[in-house]
Design a protein around this motif. Structure first.
Motif, PDB file in Angstrom:
ATOM      1  N   GLY A 100       0.775  -1.232   0.000  1.00 32.04           N
ATOM      2  CA  GLY A 100       0.000   0.000   0.000  1.00 32.04           C
ATOM      3  C   GLY A 100       0.806   1.281   0.000  1.00 32.04           C
ATOM      4  O   GLY A 100       0.338   2.306  -0.497  1.00 32.04           O
ATOM      5  N   GLY A 101       2.018   1.258   0.548  1.00 33.82           N
ATOM      6  CA  GLY A 101       2.805   2.481   0.616  1.00 33.82           C
ATOM      7  C   GLY A 101       3.619   2.778  -0.626  1.00 33.82           C
ATOM      8  O   GLY A 101       4.284   3.811  -0.701  1.00 33.82           O
ATOM      9  N   ARG A 102       3.586   1.909  -1.623  1.00 32.42           N
ATOM     10  CA  ARG A 102       4.482   2.077  -2.764  1.00 32.42           C
ATOM     11  C   ARG A 102       4.110   3.270  -3.659  1.00 32.42           C
ATOM     12  O   ARG A 102       4.985   3.955  -4.172  1.00 32.42           O
ATOM     13  N   GLU A 103       2.805   3.498  -3.865  1.00 36.28           N
ATOM     14  CA  GLU A 103       2.433   4.599  -4.761  1.00 36.28           C
ATOM     15  C   GLU A 103       2.852   5.945  -4.177  1.00 36.28           C
ATOM     16  O   GLU A 103       3.417   6.785  -4.889  1.00 36.28           O
ATOM     17  N   LYS A 104       2.595   6.160  -2.894  1.00 34.80           N
ATOM     18  CA  LYS A 104       2.996   7.416  -2.252  1.00 34.80           C
ATOM     19  C   LYS A 104       4.504   7.610  -2.359  1.00 34.80           C
ATOM     20  O   LYS A 104       4.992   8.702  -2.692  1.00 34.80           O
ATOM     21  N   ARG A 105       5.248   6.560  -2.098  1.00 39.26           N
ATOM     22  CA  ARG A 105       6.711   6.636  -2.200  1.00 39.26           C
ATOM     23  C   ARG A 105       7.127   6.973  -3.627  1.00 39.26           C
ATOM     24  O   ARG A 105       8.011   7.808  -3.855  1.00 39.26           O
ATOM     25  N   ALA A 106       6.489   6.327  -4.617  1.00 40.58           N
ATOM     26  CA  ALA A 106       6.848   6.554  -6.014  1.00 40.58           C
ATOM     27  C   ALA A 106       6.589   7.999  -6.425  1.00 40.58           C
ATOM     28  O   ALA A 106       7.384   8.611  -7.152  1.00 40.58           O
ATOM     29  N   ARG A 107       5.482   8.577  -5.974  1.00 45.06           N
ATOM     30  CA  ARG A 107       5.194   9.970  -6.321  1.00 45.06           C
ATOM     31  C   ARG A 107       6.200  10.919  -5.672  1.00 45.06           C
ATOM     32  O   ARG A 107       6.596  11.928  -6.261  1.00 45.06           O
TER      33      ARG A 107
END
Length: 284
Positions: A100-107
């Protein structure tokens, strides 16, 4: 019970950050002489049914697999799970939470890269993602090579995607206890992946192995595509010291990027107990 020498129990498909499908990996593994195979996508078991079916069609014995991202002593560590029930509810939910935390990190990574003149990196990386929940540094690296910012993915990591570089954003993963608990709770065996890759002091490494075993971990990768030949010997000794079974895996991601192909590693030392012998009843 069959005896296996050429087991490859660590590789990645398009379901995480590899470039081949589970089906193509099964065919490649069989063609390369692999005798026992596992697909170990990052924090994702959505490819397991496909991998198992493809392995069966190829006449290739198979173990379920996953590689779980863990935060330990401020570093990201990977724990491979083998031979578990891929439908276990606690594991399925735990991995979903980890992803779940990957998209926030990617942005955030994209924002950091924009500050040094690399625009739209998030959108560029998405073009390389088979599963958007699993967008990772590897996908950014492939885009930066395609866009001409670097000549290859190792250069991208050196310049942009490691600690203290413009595109690096840390992420809080699962705990060591979480990962080992999900795997063992689902009937599998937990394995420390490529321990030679981590920038730990001897004391921190000893703590990792000690806590891993206390939580119920039972294996360590000794011969891997991420280790040098001297490290094979180092981690064979660590396996003996901690009473852990030895595992073997190429960490193959792509024909164009990986320096070790499926099934191409040296065999384990004859005296080491094999992790797959702990899972004989789980091999399909």
């Amino acid at each position: 019970m069959p005896t296996f020498q050429n087991a490859d129990l660590h590789c990645h498909s398009v379901v995480s950050d590899g470039t081949l499908t589970p089906e193509a990996l099964a065919v490649r593994a069989k063609a390369n002489g692999v005798e026992l195979w596992a697909l170990t996508d990052h924090d994702e078991i959505g490819g397991q049914q496909r991998a198992a079916a493809a392995a069966k069609a190829a006449g290739l014995p198979y173990l379920t697999g996953v590689e779980i991202s863990v935060t330990f002593a401020g570093e990201t560590v990977h724990i491979v799970g083998l031979g578990f029930d891929a439908e276990d509810p606690a594991m399925v939910q735990g991995l979903a939470d980890t992803r779940g935390g990957r998209e926030k990190r990617a942005r955030e990574m994209s924002d950091q890269l924009a500050k040094v003149g690399i625009k739209d990196a998030y959108e560029g990386a998405l073009r390389y993602v088979g599963n958007p929940e699993l967008i990772s540094r590897t996908h950014f690296a492939r885009y930066l090579v395609e866009a001409g910012y670097c000549k290859d993915t190792p250069e991208v990591f050196r310049k942009y995607l490691t600690d203290h570089k413009p595109g690096f954003v840390p992420h809080r993963w699962a705990t060591l206890a979480d990962a080992v608990g999900w795997i063992t709770g689902a009937g599998g065996v937990a394995v420390i992946a490529h321990p030679g890759r981590y920038a730990f002091s001897p004391n921190a490494e000893f703590a990792l192995f000690s806590e891993f075993k206390q939580h119920g971990g039972r294996g360590v990768e000794v011969v891997t595509g991420s280790h040098t030949p001297p490290e094979y010997a180092v981690y064979a000794d660590m396996a003996r010291e901690f009473g852990l079974a030895a595992s073997r895996g190429s960490d193959f991601h792509s024909p164009d990027e990986s320096h070790t192909d499926l099934g191409q590693l040296p065999y384990l030392s004859a005296d080491l107990p094999r992790v797959w012998d702990l899972l004989a009843d789980r091999i399909r």
